[in-house]
Scaffold this motif. Structure first.
Motif, PDB file in Angstrom:
ATOM      1  N   ILE A  10       0.845  -1.190   0.000  1.00 18.41           N
ATOM      2  CA  ILE A  10       0.000   0.000   0.000  1.00 18.41           C
ATOM      3  C   ILE A  10       0.883   1.245   0.000  1.00 18.41           C
ATOM      4  O   ILE A  10       2.084   1.165   0.250  1.00 18.41           O
ATOM      5  N   ALA A  11       0.254   2.385  -0.277  1.00 17.83           N
ATOM      6  CA  ALA A  11       0.933   3.686  -0.198  1.00 17.83           C
ATOM      7  C   ALA A  11       0.057   4.617   0.631  1.00 17.83           C
ATOM      8  O   ALA A  11      -1.176   4.538   0.577  1.00 17.83           O
ATOM      9  N   PRO A  34       5.707   5.828   0.246  1.00 19.51           N
ATOM     10  CA  PRO A  34       5.456   5.300  -1.094  1.00 19.51           C
ATOM     11  C   PRO A  34       5.181   3.804  -1.158  1.00 19.51           C
ATOM     12  O   PRO A  34       4.452   3.351  -2.029  1.00 19.51           O
ATOM     13  N   LYS A  35       5.736   3.043  -0.239  1.00 14.59           N
ATOM     14  CA  LYS A  35       5.552   1.599  -0.292  1.00 14.59           C
ATOM     15  C   LYS A  35       5.724   1.015   1.096  1.00 14.59           C
ATOM     16  O   LYS A  35       6.767   1.184   1.715  1.00 14.59           O
ATOM     17  N   THR A  36       4.677   0.346   1.570  1.00 18.51           N
ATOM     18  CA  THR A  36       4.763  -0.377   2.826  1.00 18.51           C
ATOM     19  C   THR A  36       3.874  -1.603   2.726  1.00 18.51           C
ATOM     20  O   THR A  36       2.943  -1.637   1.919  1.00 18.51           O
ATOM     21  N   HIS A  37       4.161  -2.592   3.518  1.00 19.44           N
ATOM     22  CA  HIS A  37       3.384  -3.826   3.478  1.00 19.44           C
ATOM     23  C   HIS A  37       2.343  -3.825   4.589  1.00 19.44           C
ATOM     24  O   HIS A  37       2.596  -3.319   5.687  1.00 19.44           O
ATOM     25  N   ARG A  75      -5.075   9.319   3.160  1.00 25.47           N
ATOM     26  CA  ARG A  75      -5.719   8.244   2.420  1.00 25.47           C
ATOM     27  C   ARG A  75      -4.699   7.182   2.048  1.00 25.47           C
ATOM     28  O   ARG A  75      -3.497   7.432   2.029  1.00 25.47           O
ATOM     29  N   ILE A  76      -5.227   5.996   1.770  1.00 25.28           N
ATOM     30  CA  ILE A  76      -4.407   4.843   1.429  1.00 25.28           C
ATOM     31  C   ILE A  76      -4.713   4.438  -0.002  1.00 25.28           C
ATOM     32  O   ILE A  76      -5.880   4.313  -0.376  1.00 25.28           O
ATOM     33  N   TYR A  83      -8.673   4.790  -0.218  1.00 26.29           N
ATOM     34  CA  TYR A  83      -9.443   4.607   1.008  1.00 26.29           C
ATOM     35  C   TYR A  83      -9.121   5.754   1.960  1.00 26.29           C
ATOM     36  O   TYR A  83      -7.954   6.026   2.233  1.00 26.29           O
ATOM     37  N   ARG A  84     -10.151   6.427   2.472  1.00 25.54           N
ATOM     38  CA  ARG A  84      -9.995   7.543   3.403  1.00 25.54           C
ATOM     39  C   ARG A  84      -9.851   7.000   4.813  1.00 25.54           C
ATOM     40  O   ARG A  84     -10.666   6.196   5.272  1.00 25.54           O
ATOM     41  N   ILE A  85      -8.830   7.457   5.520  1.00 26.20           N
ATOM     42  CA  ILE A  85      -8.636   7.046   6.920  1.00 26.20           C
ATOM     43  C   ILE A  85      -9.697   7.754   7.742  1.00 26.20           C
ATOM     44  O   ILE A  85      -9.688   8.967   7.888  1.00 26.20           O
ATOM     45  N   SER A  86     -10.636   6.970   8.264  1.00 26.11           N
ATOM     46  CA  SER A  86     -11.843   7.531   8.865  1.00 26.11           C
ATOM     47  C   SER A  86     -11.795   7.639  10.389  1.00 26.11           C
ATOM     48  O   SER A  86     -12.671   8.265  10.981  1.00 26.11           O
ATOM     49  N   THR A  87     -10.822   7.037  11.013  1.00 22.12           N
ATOM     50  CA  THR A  87     -10.673   7.134  12.468  1.00 22.12           C
ATOM     51  C   THR A  87      -9.202   7.360  12.799  1.00 22.12           C
ATOM     52  O   THR A  87      -8.336   7.146  11.954  1.00 22.12           O
TER      53      THR A  87
END
Length: 107
Positions: A10-11, A34-37, A75-76, A83-87
């Motif tokens: 994901i980023a 930029p890049k994480t698992h 966001r992710i 995807y919006r970080i909602s919490t």
């Protein structure tokens, strides 16, 4: 946390607002990580109808290695979607874990 479970890449992106030449505000998304698992788990989902339009909704949980760079409102990017970080992210420094709940952005 088992490394073998972090099988998705994901980023993480952050919004920056700037004014254009005409004074209008523009939002630009800048990549922070930029890049994480991460381990991805689907939560509740469904569809909503408003003004005759049907849109998909759903929450997704991203479990990743601990970092303090992820915040509410970012966001992710994953799998060609955002995807919006909602919490507020749940941080577990001693376990080396960060858990983020995010909602699909209908673009």
């Amino acid at each position: 946390m088992q490394a073998g479970l972090l099988n998705e890449v994901i980023a993480i992106e952050k919004a920056t607002r700037t004014k254009d030449n005409y004074g209008a505000w523009k939002t630009k998304w800048t990549v922070v990580i930029p890049k994480t698992h991460a381990r991805v788990t689907y939560g509740k989902g469904g569809t909503t109808t408003a003004s005759g339009d049907t849109a998909a909704t759903g929450s997704v949980t991203f479990q990743m290695r601990y970092t303090d760079k992820v915040e509410y409102g970012m966001r992710i990017a994953w799998g060609g979607r955002h995807y919006r970080i909602s919490t507020d992210p749940q941080r577990y420094r001693q376990r080396g874990e960060l858990i983020v709940t995010a909602e699909l952005i209908d673009e």
